[in-house]
Design a protein around this motif. Structure first.
Motif, short mmCIF file in Angstrom:
data_model
loop_
_atom_site.label_atom_id
_atom_site.label_comp_id
_atom_site.label_asym_id
_atom_site.label_seq_id
_atom_site.Cartn_x
_atom_site.Cartn_y
_atom_site.Cartn_z
N ILE A 184 60.37 -66.23 -32.75
CA ILE A 184 61.00 -66.87 -33.91
C ILE A 184 59.89 -67.42 -34.79
N THR A 185 59.93 -67.01 -36.06
CA THR A 185 58.93 -67.44 -37.03
C THR A 185 59.59 -68.32 -38.08
N VAL A 186 58.98 -69.48 -38.35
CA VAL A 186 59.52 -70.40 -39.36
C VAL A 186 58.53 -70.57 -40.51
N HIS A 187 59.09 -70.89 -41.67
CA HIS A 187 58.27 -71.14 -42.87
C HIS A 187 57.78 -72.59 -42.89
N VAL A 188 56.49 -72.78 -43.14
CA VAL A 188 55.94 -74.12 -43.24
C VAL A 188 56.63 -74.92 -44.35
N GLU A 189 57.09 -74.23 -45.38
CA GLU A 189 57.75 -74.92 -46.50
C GLU A 189 59.07 -75.57 -46.08
N THR A 190 59.63 -75.14 -44.96
CA THR A 190 60.94 -75.64 -44.52
C THR A 190 60.83 -76.64 -43.37
N THR A 198 54.83 -69.05 -40.83
CA THR A 198 54.57 -68.24 -42.00
C THR A 198 54.55 -69.11 -43.25
N LEU A 199 54.14 -68.51 -44.36
CA LEU A 199 53.99 -69.25 -45.60
C LEU A 199 54.21 -68.32 -46.79
N ASN A 200 54.74 -68.89 -47.86
CA ASN A 200 54.96 -68.13 -49.09
C ASN A 200 53.63 -67.79 -49.74
N PRO A 201 53.59 -66.78 -50.62
CA PRO A 201 52.34 -66.42 -51.28
C PRO A 201 51.68 -67.60 -52.00
N ALA A 202 52.48 -68.52 -52.56
CA ALA A 202 51.89 -69.63 -53.32
C ALA A 202 51.36 -70.76 -52.44
N ASP A 234 51.86 -68.30 -31.47
CA ASP A 234 51.68 -66.95 -30.92
C ASP A 234 51.55 -65.91 -32.03
N LEU A 235 51.93 -66.32 -33.24
CA LEU A 235 51.96 -65.36 -34.35
C LEU A 235 51.82 -66.11 -35.67
N VAL A 236 51.04 -65.54 -36.58
CA VAL A 236 51.00 -66.03 -37.96
C VAL A 236 51.44 -64.87 -38.85
N LEU A 237 52.40 -65.15 -39.71
CA LEU A 237 52.92 -64.13 -40.62
C LEU A 237 52.47 -64.47 -42.04
N VAL A 238 51.84 -63.51 -42.70
CA VAL A 238 51.47 -63.70 -44.11
C VAL A 238 52.46 -62.92 -44.96
#
Ligand code: ZN
Length: 221
Positions: free
Chosen positions: A88-94, A115-119, A133-137
């Motif tokens: 399960i991957t979550v956005h840092v913005e949330t 993960t994180l948005n482009p900005a 365990d995972l970083v999503l760009v």
């Protein structure tokens, strides 16, 4: 050495024939299935949720890599874990407290991704990087499929690869958005090892099996 991964994004599949699509991708050598969850709030589009994920789990042999593009993910991670998510991957913005959510995901028996948005700058992930365990760009602005790859995200992958190496982290470095035969080699060179592919897999003229085979040949070349 971290293996190279192709993760077809289920959202690009034909939902009316999802079991056939899954079988074709698995036979062609797909490694994971990526599940893009959008809530119509954090991103403008609404896609699928835990119920669909649970059905998908019944026809899939590969790990389910669930990417939550939703507000307040802490309210829903348990439902996705129960539905069969492996990652399960979550956005840092949330997330107000990213390390805490990462630990919560792990306590539910899943691997945890951030993960994180482009900005959003890569440094926004620093507090959680040693734990994940995972970083999503995201190499597109999340919310719609079929968008064009943003080449300025190459430097972000390089930056995160450097940080993961400094931590001696075995975490996967995954890229999502506009991944195809032209862009995968660029992100592989920058240090990514896992590639989410939507249209390049499922909209291949010879079908999704042929799409996955082509992409596997590219990552292993
Ligand atoms: Zn995704």
């Amino acid at each position: 050495m971290t293996p190279y991964i192709i993760a077809p994004s289920i959202n690009a599949a034909d939902f009316a024939h999802i079991a056939d699509e899954v079988v074709a991708c698995e036979a062609a050598g797909a490694d994971w299935f990526h599940v893009d969850v959008m809530d119509g709030h954090f991103v403008p589009t609404i896609t699928i949720g835990p119920l669909f994920t649970e059905s998908l789990k019944r026809v899939v042999n590969l790990p389910l890599d669930v990417h939550l593009m939703i507000s307040e993910p802490e309210k829903h991670i348990e439902d996705f874990a129960r539905a069969g998510a492996n990652n399960i991957t979550v956005h840092v913005e949330t997330c107000e407290n990213l390390p805490r959510i990462v630990e919560r995901i792990k306590s539910l028996g899943c691997t945890a991704g951030v993960t994180l948005n482009p900005a959003t700058p890569a440094s926004a992930l620093d507090s959680a990087l040693p734990l994940v365990d995972l970083v999503l760009v995201m190499s597109v602005v999340p919310g719609y499929s079929g968008q064009k790859f943003m080449p300025e995200m190459i430097a972000k992958v390089e930056e995160i690869r450097t940080k993961l190496n400094a931590l001696r982290s075995p975490a996967h470095l995954e890229v999502d958005g506009g991944m195809n035969a032209e862009t995968i080699p660029l992100m592989k060179k920058a240090g990514a090892n896992a590639f989410v592919t939507g249209n390049a897999a499922f909209k291949h003229p010879q079908g999704s099996g042929a799409g996955v085979k082509m992409l596997k040949a590219i990552i292993n070349s």
